[in-house]
Scaffold this motif. Structure first.
Motif, PDB file in Angstrom:
ATOM      1  N   ASP A  11       5.612   5.620   5.488  1.00 11.10           N
ATOM      2  CA  ASP A  11       6.123   6.266   4.167  1.00 11.10           C
ATOM      3  C   ASP A  11       6.083   7.593   3.958  1.00 11.10           C
ATOM      4  OD1 ASP A  11       3.383   7.312   3.026  1.00 11.10           O
ATOM      5  OD2 ASP A  11       2.791   4.812   3.310  1.00 11.10           O
ATOM      6  N   ALA A  31       1.611   4.192  -2.638  1.00 10.22           N
ATOM      7  CA  ALA A  31       1.319   5.654  -2.503  1.00 10.22           C
ATOM      8  C   ALA A  31       2.473   6.664  -2.884  1.00 10.22           C
ATOM      9  CB  ALA A  31       0.901   5.744  -1.001  1.00 10.22           C
ATOM     10  N   ILE A  84     -10.954   3.919   5.860  1.00 13.56           N
ATOM     11  CA  ILE A  84      -9.844   2.870   5.258  1.00 13.56           C
ATOM     12  C   ILE A  84     -10.006   1.642   5.814  1.00 13.56           C
ATOM     13  CG2 ILE A  84      -8.528   4.959   4.316  1.00 13.56           C
ATOM     14  CD1 ILE A  84      -6.623   4.122   6.451  1.00 13.56           C
ATOM     15  N   ASN A 142       0.839  -1.329   0.082  1.00 17.15           N
ATOM     16  CA  ASN A 142      -0.101   0.075  -0.072  1.00 17.15           C
ATOM     17  C   ASN A 142       0.898   1.234  -0.088  1.00 17.15           C
ATOM     18  OD1 ASN A 142      -2.673  -1.240  -0.298  1.00 17.15           O
ATOM     19  ND2 ASN A 142      -3.187  -0.774   2.030  1.00 17.15           N
ATOM     20  N   ALA A 143       1.857   1.289   0.878  1.00 14.34           N
ATOM     21  CA  ALA A 143       2.717   2.321   0.893  1.00 14.34           C
ATOM     22  C   ALA A 143       3.551   2.521  -0.198  1.00 14.34           C
ATOM     23  CB  ALA A 143       3.860   2.090   2.073  1.00 14.34           C
ATOM     24  N   GLY A 187      -8.467  -1.391  -6.979  1.00 10.54           N
ATOM     25  CA  GLY A 187      -8.293  -1.912  -5.656  1.00 10.54           C
ATOM     26  C   GLY A 187      -9.607  -2.740  -5.270  1.00 10.54           C
ATOM     27  N   THR A 188      -9.190  -3.569  -4.126  1.00 13.01           N
ATOM     28  CA  THR A 188     -10.453  -4.451  -3.954  1.00 13.01           C
ATOM     29  C   THR A 188     -10.988  -3.899  -2.478  1.00 13.01           C
ATOM     30  OG1 THR A 188      -8.989  -5.698  -2.365  1.00 13.01           O
ATOM     31  CG2 THR A 188      -9.496  -6.466  -4.525  1.00 13.01           C
ATOM     32  N   GLY A 189     -10.133  -2.969  -1.816  1.00  9.72           N
ATOM     33  CA  GLY A 189     -10.567  -2.465  -0.423  1.00  9.72           C
ATOM     34  C   GLY A 189     -10.732  -3.633   0.705  1.00  9.72           C
ATOM     35  N   GLY A 247      -7.747  -5.117   1.673  1.00  8.65           N
ATOM     36  CA  GLY A 247      -6.312  -5.377   2.369  1.00  8.65           C
ATOM     37  C   GLY A 247      -6.466  -5.048   3.761  1.00  8.65           C
ATOM     38  N   LEU A 248      -6.678  -3.685   4.182  1.00 12.07           N
ATOM     39  CA  LEU A 248      -6.720  -2.985   5.342  1.00 12.07           C
ATOM     40  C   LEU A 248      -7.707  -3.527   6.348  1.00 12.07           C
ATOM     41  CD1 LEU A 248      -6.112   0.700   5.028  1.00 12.07           C
ATOM     42  CD2 LEU A 248      -4.443  -1.298   5.751  1.00 12.07           C
ATOM     43  N   PHE A 294     -13.750  -0.675   1.198  1.00 17.34           N
ATOM     44  CA  PHE A 294     -13.365   0.860   0.854  1.00 17.34           C
ATOM     45  C   PHE A 294     -12.146   1.038  -0.063  1.00 17.34           C
ATOM     46  CE2 PHE A 294     -11.270   4.780   1.474  1.00 17.34           C
ATOM     47  CZ  PHE A 294     -12.056   5.902   1.326  1.00 17.34           C
ATOM     48  N   THR A 295     -12.185   1.712  -1.164  1.00 16.44           N
ATOM     49  CA  THR A 295     -10.589   1.854  -1.851  1.00 16.44           C
ATOM     50  C   THR A 295     -10.771   3.062  -2.631  1.00 16.44           C
ATOM     51  OG1 THR A 295      -9.293   0.730  -3.562  1.00 16.44           O
ATOM     52  CG2 THR A 295     -11.602   0.445  -3.940  1.00 16.44           C
ATOM     53  N   THR A 296      -9.550   3.791  -2.734  1.00 16.72           N
ATOM     54  CA  THR A 296      -9.617   4.824  -3.668  1.00 16.72           C
ATOM     55  C   THR A 296      -8.789   4.520  -4.998  1.00 16.72           C
ATOM     56  OG1 THR A 296      -7.595   5.398  -2.774  1.00 16.72           O
ATOM     57  CG2 THR A 296      -9.673   6.469  -1.586  1.00 16.72           C
ATOM     58  N   LYS A 297      -8.696   3.134  -4.975  1.00 16.66           N
ATOM     59  CA  LYS A 297      -7.837   2.923  -6.240  1.00 16.66           C
ATOM     60  C   LYS A 297      -8.759   2.252  -7.470  1.00 16.66           C
ATOM     61  CE  LYS A 297      -4.139   1.831  -3.100  1.00 16.66           C
ATOM     62  NZ  LYS A 297      -3.507   0.372  -2.464  1.00 16.66           N
ATOM     63  N   GLY A 307      -0.180  10.148   1.820  1.00 20.85           N
ATOM     64  CA  GLY A 307      -0.715  10.219   3.090  1.00 20.85           C
ATOM     65  C   GLY A 307      -2.318   9.896   2.723  1.00 20.85           C
TER      66      GLY A 307
HETATM   67  P1  ADP Z   1      -6.829  -1.140  -1.259  1.00 20.15           P
HETATM   68  O1  ADP Z   1      -5.534  -1.322  -1.099  1.00 20.15           O
HETATM   69  O2  ADP Z   1      -7.303  -2.449  -2.187  1.00 20.15           O
HETATM   70  O3  ADP Z   1      -7.478  -0.081  -1.683  1.00 20.15           O
HETATM   71  P2  ADP Z   1      -6.903  -1.298   1.403  1.00 20.15           P
HETATM   72  O4  ADP Z   1      -7.930  -1.748   2.555  1.00 20.15           O
HETATM   73  O5  ADP Z   1      -5.594  -1.941   1.343  1.00 20.15           O
HETATM   74  O6  ADP Z   1      -7.547  -1.817  -0.047  1.00 20.15           O
HETATM   75  O7  ADP Z   1      -6.579   0.183   1.549  1.00 20.15           O
HETATM   76  C1  ADP Z   1      -7.897   0.970   1.529  1.00 20.15           C
HETATM   77  C2  ADP Z   1      -7.465   2.506   1.218  1.00 20.15           C
HETATM   78  O8  ADP Z   1      -6.689   2.952   2.192  1.00 20.15           O
HETATM   79  C3  ADP Z   1      -6.791   2.545   0.017  1.00 20.15           C
HETATM   80  O9  ADP Z   1      -7.567   2.753  -1.246  1.00 20.15           O
HETATM   81  C4  ADP Z   1      -6.152   3.953   0.036  1.00 20.15           C
HETATM   82  O10 ADP Z   1      -7.103   5.096  -0.185  1.00 20.15           O
HETATM   83  C5  ADP Z   1      -5.962   4.009   1.701  1.00 20.15           C
HETATM   84  N1  ADP Z   1      -4.467   3.691   1.786  1.00 20.15           N
HETATM   85  C6  ADP Z   1      -4.184   2.571   2.260  1.00 20.15           C
HETATM   86  N2  ADP Z   1      -2.493   2.647   2.754  1.00 20.15           N
HETATM   87  C7  ADP Z   1      -2.243   3.907   2.262  1.00 20.15           C
HETATM   88  C8  ADP Z   1      -0.987   4.436   2.573  1.00 20.15           C
HETATM   89  N3  ADP Z   1       0.064   3.985   2.684  1.00 20.15           N
HETATM   90  N4  ADP Z   1      -0.964   5.901   1.784  1.00 20.15           N
HETATM   91  C9  ADP Z   1      -2.163   6.433   1.401  1.00 20.15           C
HETATM   92  N5  ADP Z   1      -3.303   5.679   1.489  1.00 20.15           N
HETATM   93  C10 ADP Z   1      -3.567   4.516   1.869  1.00 20.15           C
END
Ligand code: ADP
Length: 583
Positions: free
Chosen positions: A515, A491, A528, A487-488, A539-541, A543-544, A533-536, A519
């Motif tokens: 990282d 970003a 997040i 993820n980092a 992305g699947t949303g 991971g976290l 929830f994803t901004t990518k 941010g």
């Molecule tokens: P994905 O990576 O599939 O989007 P995650 O659950 O891993 O799903 O992440 C959710 C959201 O959190 C990401 O879409 C991103 O917007 C934000 N995010 C996660 N890690 C970082 C990071 N290191 N820096 C900035 N935003 C992050």
């Protein structure tokens, strides 16, 4: 409202104020009273001694004067007698010889043989002549004074002069009532004092106010000394002080008696004043103490009630602040604290609800995901197998090959997502071992190194000097750390630095993934960790949320922290395995 508690504090305050007010006050009054009493007693003793001494001198002088007078008369009579004067002539001579306001009631001339030569009554009263002549040694005592019976009489006896020295004497009769005049002893020379004359053995010869002196003398006087002294006497209920002073020329003493209560009258005035003053002060103290106690205890009691009420009902009505003093500030602080508590309670409730919602959501998502994944996986495997087979069979230059390659890639993505979904729904079993957290970081770095290099990101490991043991499933924790690392890297689109820092805390170990990327914007910070929830773009949303779930299963936590200077910091907290702790 608790009556006992109220009384307790108020009572104690009251006692304290009274104790600090009344005790020193009473002690001071007592001290002043005692020292005044001692000073006044000493003064009275001195004054009484002076009075007795003065009266002794006066008595002495007066007796000398009367003696002189009788001697003069005797001298004249001796001349008249030798001239053969008749009794009537002698009587006339006697009357003439005495001054009109003298102390003698009568005079009597007696021959040496005891025959009365002449009798003169000088006043209206009949003189009380003694039944027998005084047995005096006229050769040595030329003047004697006598007392007869319990009625006090005094005789001044003059002895003839020259040849007639033993032939006759003159008796001067003085009534007891006239004694004060003779000795010039007004009954109250000193207010309340009584005067008297005693012989050497302490027997009263004359007492101006017999009552007191007789009482005192009977009990307190032994043989009297040569100088003026003061002794105490009387009964316990009516004590006296008595001063004795010797008259110089004879064996008599002048006694001056002063009842102690008369001597101490000024002290008793002081005492009454002090007692009155103390009573008023004590009353004032009680009232002011009660008021002071009230001003402290009433707001405190209200505060205590409000605290109880707050604990019981969870509602809060601010307590009225009555003063600006310490109690007022306590009330203010309580109001502020209670308001903060109410706010925190609301926040906790809100978070709790959010957590419930999240759990619910996770459960739903989990069920859904596992169902869907199952449904998708089998046909997916079939389709992927078919494409693989097709790719093997068609020639290398077949124009449909790129299409099939693309299809296979997309299908692999779908497979990866379904695998993730399945893992999310059915987290793998934990295989915990005790391991140094620094080793987990090393492994993570090794996994993400190639991507870091591609993305021009410098990898920095900050391990602890000593090993820090955690009891975890290493595969799962490394998976979480890799996920955070990737993820980092994503970003940091223009390269940067990725730090993995291990910190030992009290009872826990923190692995921070820091990282220098874009941010997390404040408005999405709370979202997040939510699944999907994803901004990518791709992305699947998941991971976290999966990472958080895995770490929480280890009894730890995953949180996003503020990163000074930009970028994001994710912290994995794991319970510390103390050395020697059973695994
Ligand atoms: P994905 O990576 O599939 O989007 P995650 O659950 O891993 O799903 O992440 C959710 C959201 O959190 C990401 O879409 C991103 O917007 C934000 N995010 C996660 N890690 C970082 C990071 N290191 N820096 C900035 N935003 C992050």
């Amino acid at each position: 409202m608790n009556g006992r508690r109220r009384f307790g504090l108020r009572g104690k305050l009251l006692l304290l104020l009274l104790g600090f007010g009344v005790v020193p006050l009473t002690a001071a009054i007592l001290l002043v009273y005692r020292s005044s009493r001692a000073a006044i007693t000493e003064q009275a003793e001195n004054a009484l001694r002076d009075l007795a001494a003065q009266q002794a001198v006066h008595l002495d002088t007066e007796l000398r004067r009367q003696r002189l007078l009788l001697r003069t008369i005797v001298g004249q009579l001796t001349v008249a007698d030798s001239a053969g004067a008749s009794a009537a002539q002698l009587a006339a001579a006697l009357r003439q010889a005495l001054p009109e306001d003298g102390v003698f009631d009568g005079l009597r001339l007696v021959s040496a043989g005891g025959e009365i030569l002449v009798d003169v009554a000088l006043r209206d009263v009949e003189p009380h002549w003694p039944s027998e002549a005084p047995a005096a040694d006229w050769a040595t005592h030329r003047v004697e004074l006598h007392r007869e019976g319990d009625q006090v009489l005094a005789y001044v006896v003059g002895l003839g002069q020259g040849e007639n020295a033993s032939a006759a004497w003159l008796e001067g009769h003085v009534r007891a009532a006239d004694f004060p005049r003779l000795f010039s002893m007004p009954p109250h020379l000193m207010a309340g004092a009584e005067l008297g004359v005693l012989d050497e053995a302490g027997n009263p010869i004359f007492v101006a106010h017999e009552h007191g002196l007789n009482q005192v003398v009977a009990g307190s006087v032994g043989r009297l000394p040569d100088t003026a002294i003061v002794v105490r006497g009387g009964t316990q209920r009516a004590p006296f002080m008595v001063a004795f002073a010797p008259a110089e020329d004879m064996d008599w003493y002048v006694a001056a008696v002063l009842p102690l209560d008369v001597a101490l009258a000024p002290v008793s005035r002081i005492r009454n004043l002090a007692l009155g003053g103390t009573a008023i002060l004590v009353a004032l103290l009680v009232v002011t103490s009660a008021m002071a106690a009230r001003t402290v205890t009433t707001p405190l009691a209200q505060l205590a009630d409000a605290v109880q009420e707050f604990g019981r009902s969870e509602s809060f009505a601010p307590v009225r602040q009555r003063s600006q003093d310490e109690v007022g500030s306590l009330v203010r602080s309580f109001n502020r604290m209670a308001q903060d508590l109410v706010r925190s309670r609301e926040e906790i409730e809100r978070l709790h609800e959010a957590e419930l919602e999240r759990t619910h959501q996770l459960a739903t998502v989990g069920e859904l995901a596992s169902g869907v994944a199952h449904e998708i996986r089998n046909p997916l495997t079939g389709v992927m197998g078919a494409i693989e087979l097709a790719l093997k069979r068609i020639p290398q230059d077949d124009p449909s090959r790129p299409l099939l390659n693309e299809a296979e890639m997309q299908l692999r993505r779908i497979e990866a997502t379904t695998t993730q979904l399945l893992r999310y729904a059915r987290p793998p079993e934990l295989r915990e071992v005790v391991v140094d957290a620094n080793l987990l970081v090393d492994r993570t770095i090794r996994v993400i190194e190639p991507q870091a290099r591609t993305g021009r990101v410098a990898l920095v490991a900050e391990p602890t000097a000593e090993p820090v043991l955690v009891r975890v499933d290493p595969e799962q924790v490394v998976q979480v750390l890799v996920n955070l690392g990737l993820n980092a890297l994503q970003a940091m689109t223009d390269g940067g630095r990725l730090t993995l820092r291990v910190v030992r805390r009290d009872g826990s170990v923190e692995v921070a993934v820091i990282d220098t990327g874009l941010g997390v914007p404040p408005d999405v910070r709370r979202d997040i960790f939510r699944p999907f929830f994803t901004t990518k773009h791709q992305g699947t949303g998941l991971g976290l949320s999966i990472s958080q779930q895995l770490i929480e299963r280890h009894g730890g936590a995953l949180r996003l922290e503020e990163t000074p200077g930009g970028g994001a910091t994710f912290v994995v907290v794991l319970p510390l395995q103390e050395e020697g702790e059973s695994s």
